[in-house]
Design a protein around this motif. Sequence first.
Motif, PDB file in Angstrom:
ATOM      1  N   UNK A 126       4.974  -4.724   0.864  1.00 25.55           N
ATOM      2  CA  UNK A 126       5.933  -3.816   0.232  1.00 25.55           C
ATOM      3  C   UNK A 126       5.211  -2.853  -0.704  1.00 25.55           C
ATOM      4  N   UNK A 127       5.669  -1.608  -0.780  1.00 22.17           N
ATOM      5  CA  UNK A 127       5.100  -0.637  -1.707  1.00 22.17           C
ATOM      6  C   UNK A 127       5.725  -0.786  -3.082  1.00 22.17           C
ATOM      7  N   UNK A 128       4.870  -0.766  -4.114  1.00 25.01           N
ATOM      8  CA  UNK A 128       5.348  -0.769  -5.488  1.00 25.01           C
ATOM      9  C   UNK A 128       4.591   0.313  -6.266  1.00 25.01           C
ATOM     10  N   UNK A 129       5.191   0.779  -7.339  1.00 25.75           N
ATOM     11  CA  UNK A 129       4.543   1.797  -8.169  1.00 25.75           C
ATOM     12  C   UNK A 129       4.289   1.232  -9.560  1.00 25.75           C
ATOM     13  N   UNK A 130       3.045   1.338 -10.015  1.00 26.86           N
ATOM     14  CA  UNK A 130       2.643   0.878 -11.341  1.00 26.86           C
ATOM     15  C   UNK A 130       1.900   2.017 -12.027  1.00 26.86           C
ATOM     16  N   UNK A 131       2.257   2.320 -13.257  1.00 29.95           N
ATOM     17  CA  UNK A 131       1.573   3.366 -13.998  1.00 29.95           C
ATOM     18  C   UNK A 131       0.124   2.970 -14.239  1.00 29.95           C
ATOM     19  N   UNK A 132      -0.791   3.857 -13.863  1.00 33.36           N
ATOM     20  CA  UNK A 132      -2.213   3.540 -14.007  1.00 33.36           C
ATOM     21  C   UNK A 132      -2.587   3.281 -15.459  1.00 33.36           C
ATOM     22  N   UNK A 133      -1.916   3.969 -16.383  1.00 31.06           N
ATOM     23  CA  UNK A 133      -2.233   3.809 -17.787  1.00 31.06           C
ATOM     24  C   UNK A 133      -1.920   2.442 -18.354  1.00 31.06           C
ATOM     25  N   UNK A 134      -1.072   1.669 -17.664  1.00 32.88           N
ATOM     26  CA  UNK A 134      -0.704   0.346 -18.165  1.00 32.88           C
ATOM     27  C   UNK A 134      -1.599  -0.769 -17.629  1.00 32.88           C
ATOM     28  N   UNK A 135      -2.512  -0.447 -16.711  1.00 32.60           N
ATOM     29  CA  UNK A 135      -3.355  -1.473 -16.092  1.00 32.60           C
ATOM     30  C   UNK A 135      -4.583  -1.734 -16.960  1.00 32.60           C
TER      31      UNK A 135
END
Length: 313
Positions: free
Chosen positions: A231-240
């Motif tokens: 499944x595709x999910x979106x995560x903000x790069x700045x929070x990783x």
Amino acid sequence: MSEQYLRVCRVTIEGGGKALDASQMRIRFDVHQRDSSTPHHVNIYIYNLSKTTAQAIRKEYRSVTLEAGYESGAGVIFKGEIVQVRILRENVTDTVVHILATSAQRARNFATVNKSLASGHTYRDRIVAAAKALGEFGVTVGHIDDLGPKKFPRGFACFGMARDLLREVCFATGSSWHITNGRLNVVKNDSALPGSVIELNSDTGMIGLPEQTLDGVVVRCLLNYRILPAQKIRISEGSIQQAAFSPAYAGALNNELLQNQLGLAADGIYKALLVEHNGDTRGPNWYTEIVCVKADGGASPSLYARGITEEQT
């Protein structure tokens, strides 16, 4: 976004034309699913059933369906065959029925193909032949990606285990296959299951901060039945959070990979490789944990482990 409030958990156990709903009891569960041919499995613990019911589950019932979520939305997070039922005692007062179940394990282990394909057949035709063999064990066809237009100039004899045929086709096309809740999916490594991208942030239930690892980005959220392997999910790069380097000499190569932002997607779009649901209807646990990689494939030891080289992704 719907409110993630008031938990819902339904456990339906079936066999011999009968169905048992154990949803009113205390239930603990842990579901393990991954984008690979390894059968998915679940551990379900049902508390304080009567001795008669517990014995009936052990002797008469053969399959289980687990649904979970919230009153605003719930869905199936596992459906499969019962492998073992144990009757345990957790303490002086509480008895527990432990159900171990797998998704399509019999189909994976025993489905065989015996079919000839004429010249001009495609990779998809080979997948369909394997899917038909799996169908004899109750597996249906889910999503099959476009595996390319290549047509073979000669006929082909599909003979042997269905899983071996699927493995050969997936290796040749840079894909992977898995069976989720009785449905066969074949997905390219630079693709994902169709449908909308699931947003994961603090407003949609993300817990803590995602972390970069060698195998991908690890993220935790409130239990979400819509998150599936591939499944595709979106995560903000700045929070990783960036992974910590190893000070050992042997860790130099891994440190270099991490320094080059291994596994991080500039657009924030990831593909779930591992999905685990963990819940307790009368306890604090009600989480989904995901290990994901860049949706466009990229380079990851998780892909290498499946026998897929960087060039094929």
